[in-house]
Motif scaffolding. Sequence first.
Motif, mmCIF file in Angstrom:
data_model
loop_
_atom_site.group_PDB
_atom_site.id
_atom_site.type_symbol
_atom_site.label_atom_id
_atom_site.label_comp_id
_atom_site.label_asym_id
_atom_site.label_seq_id
_atom_site.Cartn_x
_atom_site.Cartn_y
_atom_site.Cartn_z
ATOM 1 N N GLN A 42 -7.383 -3.850 -6.181
ATOM 2 C CA GLN A 42 -6.982 -3.223 -7.434
ATOM 3 C C GLN A 42 -6.906 -4.294 -8.513
ATOM 4 O OE1 GLN A 42 -6.351 -0.004 -8.184
ATOM 5 N NE2 GLN A 42 -6.087 -0.647 -10.310
ATOM 6 N N PRO A 43 -7.707 -4.254 -9.569
ATOM 7 C CA PRO A 43 -7.679 -5.294 -10.596
ATOM 8 C C PRO A 43 -6.354 -5.294 -11.327
ATOM 9 C CG PRO A 43 -9.000 -3.435 -11.321
ATOM 10 C CD PRO A 43 -8.677 -3.188 -9.867
ATOM 11 N N ALA A 137 14.809 -5.705 -7.228
ATOM 12 C CA ALA A 137 13.443 -6.160 -6.953
ATOM 13 C C ALA A 137 12.898 -6.939 -8.133
ATOM 14 C CB ALA A 137 12.542 -4.955 -6.672
ATOM 15 N N ARG A 138 11.975 -7.804 -7.851
ATOM 16 C CA ARG A 138 11.255 -8.508 -8.907
ATOM 17 C C ARG A 138 9.805 -8.051 -8.837
ATOM 18 N NH1 ARG A 138 13.840 -10.691 -12.921
ATOM 19 N NH2 ARG A 138 15.240 -11.684 -11.428
ATOM 20 N N ILE A 139 9.353 -7.295 -9.840
ATOM 21 C CA ILE A 139 8.034 -6.684 -9.823
ATOM 22 C C ILE A 139 7.174 -7.270 -10.936
ATOM 23 C CG2 ILE A 139 6.751 -4.512 -9.929
ATOM 24 C CD1 ILE A 139 9.348 -3.076 -9.207
ATOM 25 N N ASP A 140 5.951 -7.644 -10.617
ATOM 26 C CA ASP A 140 5.005 -8.130 -11.622
ATOM 27 C C ASP A 140 4.630 -6.960 -12.531
ATOM 28 O OD1 ASP A 140 2.973 -9.169 -13.126
ATOM 29 O OD2 ASP A 140 1.755 -9.834 -11.426
ATOM 30 N N PRO A 141 4.879 -7.045 -13.849
ATOM 31 C CA PRO A 141 4.527 -5.936 -14.743
ATOM 32 C C PRO A 141 3.046 -5.573 -14.680
ATOM 33 C CG PRO A 141 5.955 -7.492 -15.862
ATOM 34 C CD PRO A 141 5.569 -8.132 -14.561
ATOM 35 N N ALA A 142 2.185 -6.522 -14.285
ATOM 36 C CA ALA A 142 0.754 -6.233 -14.184
ATOM 37 C C ALA A 142 0.458 -5.208 -13.096
ATOM 38 C CB ALA A 142 -0.023 -7.515 -13.911
ATOM 39 N N LEU A 143 1.342 -5.098 -12.119
ATOM 40 C CA LEU A 143 1.142 -4.106 -11.058
ATOM 41 C C LEU A 143 1.083 -2.697 -11.631
ATOM 42 C CD1 LEU A 143 1.245 -3.567 -7.853
ATOM 43 C CD2 LEU A 143 3.633 -3.014 -8.295
ATOM 44 N N LEU A 144 2.021 -2.402 -12.539
ATOM 45 C CA LEU A 144 2.068 -1.064 -13.137
ATOM 46 C C LEU A 144 0.888 -0.830 -14.060
ATOM 47 C CD1 LEU A 144 5.891 -0.861 -13.963
ATOM 48 C CD2 LEU A 144 4.688 -0.200 -11.864
ATOM 49 N N ALA A 145 0.397 -1.902 -14.692
ATOM 50 C CA ALA A 145 -0.708 -1.749 -15.626
ATOM 51 C C ALA A 145 -1.993 -1.320 -14.931
ATOM 52 C CB ALA A 145 -0.942 -3.054 -16.384
ATOM 53 N N GLY A 146 -2.104 -1.586 -13.633
ATOM 54 C CA GLY A 146 -3.303 -1.201 -12.895
ATOM 55 C C GLY A 146 -3.351 0.268 -12.544
ATOM 56 N N LEU A 147 -2.262 0.977 -12.772
ATOM 57 C CA LEU A 147 -2.203 2.404 -12.450
ATOM 58 C C LEU A 147 -2.462 3.236 -13.694
ATOM 59 C CD1 LEU A 147 0.971 2.643 -10.175
ATOM 60 C CD2 LEU A 147 -1.412 2.849 -9.446
ATOM 61 N N ARG A 148 -3.404 4.172 -13.596
ATOM 62 C CA ARG A 148 -3.627 5.141 -14.653
ATOM 63 C C ARG A 148 -3.076 6.485 -14.210
ATOM 64 N NH1 ARG A 148 -9.793 3.798 -16.801
ATOM 65 N NH2 ARG A 148 -9.405 1.586 -17.302
ATOM 66 N N THR A 149 -2.882 7.365 -15.145
ATOM 67 C CA THR A 149 -2.336 8.682 -14.823
ATOM 68 C C THR A 149 -3.185 9.354 -13.744
ATOM 69 O OG1 THR A 149 -1.460 8.945 -17.059
ATOM 70 C CG2 THR A 149 -1.714 10.942 -15.740
ATOM 71 N N GLY A 150 -2.524 9.791 -12.675
ATOM 72 C CA GLY A 150 -3.203 10.412 -11.538
ATOM 73 C C GLY A 150 -3.463 9.461 -10.395
ATOM 74 N N ASP A 151 -3.343 8.138 -10.616
ATOM 75 C CA ASP A 151 -3.566 7.163 -9.544
ATOM 76 C C ASP A 151 -2.402 7.140 -8.561
ATOM 77 O OD1 ASP A 151 -5.955 6.422 -10.617
ATOM 78 O OD2 ASP A 151 -5.274 4.479 -11.388
ATOM 79 N N ILE A 152 -2.734 6.954 -7.293
ATOM 80 C CA ILE A 152 -1.747 6.778 -6.226
ATOM 81 C C ILE A 152 -2.164 5.567 -5.417
ATOM 82 C CG2 ILE A 152 -0.632 7.786 -4.187
ATOM 83 C CD1 ILE A 152 -1.311 10.549 -5.280
ATOM 84 N N GLU A 153 -1.247 4.619 -5.227
ATOM 85 C CA GLU A 153 -1.559 3.405 -4.500
ATOM 86 C C GLU A 153 -0.520 3.129 -3.422
ATOM 87 O OE1 GLU A 153 -4.224 1.844 -4.742
ATOM 88 O OE2 GLU A 153 -5.043 2.157 -6.755
ATOM 89 N N VAL A 176 3.001 4.470 -4.690
ATOM 90 C CA VAL A 176 3.395 4.587 -6.091
ATOM 91 C C VAL A 176 2.360 5.446 -6.801
ATOM 92 C CG1 VAL A 176 3.868 3.349 -8.225
ATOM 93 C CG2 VAL A 176 4.477 2.318 -6.026
ATOM 94 N N ALA A 177 2.822 6.421 -7.550
ATOM 95 C CA ALA A 177 1.925 7.302 -8.293
ATOM 96 C C ALA A 177 2.331 7.318 -9.758
ATOM 97 C CB ALA A 177 1.976 8.722 -7.738
ATOM 98 N N MET A 185 6.300 7.691 -9.873
ATOM 99 C CA MET A 185 6.981 8.213 -8.702
ATOM 100 C C MET A 185 6.733 7.265 -7.529
ATOM 101 S SD MET A 185 6.784 11.989 -6.916
ATOM 102 C CE MET A 185 7.551 12.737 -8.356
ATOM 103 N N VAL A 186 7.811 6.823 -6.891
ATOM 104 C CA VAL A 186 7.748 5.911 -5.754
ATOM 105 C C VAL A 186 8.336 6.624 -4.548
ATOM 106 C CG1 VAL A 186 8.429 3.658 -4.856
ATOM 107 C CG2 VAL A 186 8.047 3.949 -7.316
ATOM 108 N N ALA A 187 7.576 6.700 -3.448
ATOM 109 C CA ALA A 187 8.025 7.421 -2.255
ATOM 110 C C ALA A 187 7.760 6.602 -1.006
ATOM 111 C CB ALA A 187 7.314 8.774 -2.148
ATOM 112 N N SER A 188 8.610 6.773 -0.011
ATOM 113 C CA SER A 188 8.408 6.087 1.268
ATOM 114 C C SER A 188 7.271 6.750 2.025
ATOM 115 C CB SER A 188 9.693 6.132 2.095
ATOM 116 O OG SER A 188 10.176 7.457 2.219
#
Length: 234
Positions: A42-43, A137-153, A176-177, A185-188
């Motif tokens: 995922q870029p 948690a410490r999350i890289d903000p770039a992680l969220l930037a790789g998700l577009r509406t409708g993406d699930i990773e 994460v969706a 939305m984050v689910a186990s």
Amino acid sequence: MRNRSANPFAAALLPLGLTPGLTLGLILGLMPGLVFAQVAGQPSAQMSGQMPAAMSAGHTGWALDPARSHVAFVTIKSKDVAEAHSFADVAGSVDTDGKATVVLMLDSVETLVPIRNERMRELLFQTTNYGDAALTARIDPALLAGLRTGDIEAVAAEGQLLLHGQTQPVVLDMQVARVADDTLMVASRKPLLIEAADFGMADGVERLREIAGLDSISHAVPVSFVLTFVGIAD
């Protein structure tokens, strides 16, 4: 005994300009040093030149929406009798630096049996001394930037859980969706297994077993969650 003057719920929300007026406090510290791994291939936003979504949409962070979030756990008694329970009060945030916090108020445990709620609060969680469980948690903000509406990773996470005054490492398997530009939305994907002994709660489990007159109560508890975060506007 944990110092109850330190309020992790307030600490989670103050950086975002919010207050704990809803009296919501799992999860589950999800704690300092917790690293969320991006799915291979995922870029990232930094590589693609894309601005992090929370920024481009005019957001100053993310706040957990309790009405669309749920944390549940299952207990097993008498060898094969399973019962599902949940927590009513959950809160959390992710700030612009990527610090994420999720807090459960243990007094809000709901088993659908009032006397059992009371026993869990007093004998198991001992909420007079340990009112909440906190995840940061410490999350890289770039992680969220790789998700577009409708993406699930799929996302793997290693971190620590603070519960009953004890901190232990945990491993999470989640997805994460991005369900909207301003909603995550984050689910186990697999339950998080909590061992009572790891958090000094084995004696509490035994006290519950004795007072209920049961042959056994499992000391291992699977926990599942669905957490919804919404963008906080400038």
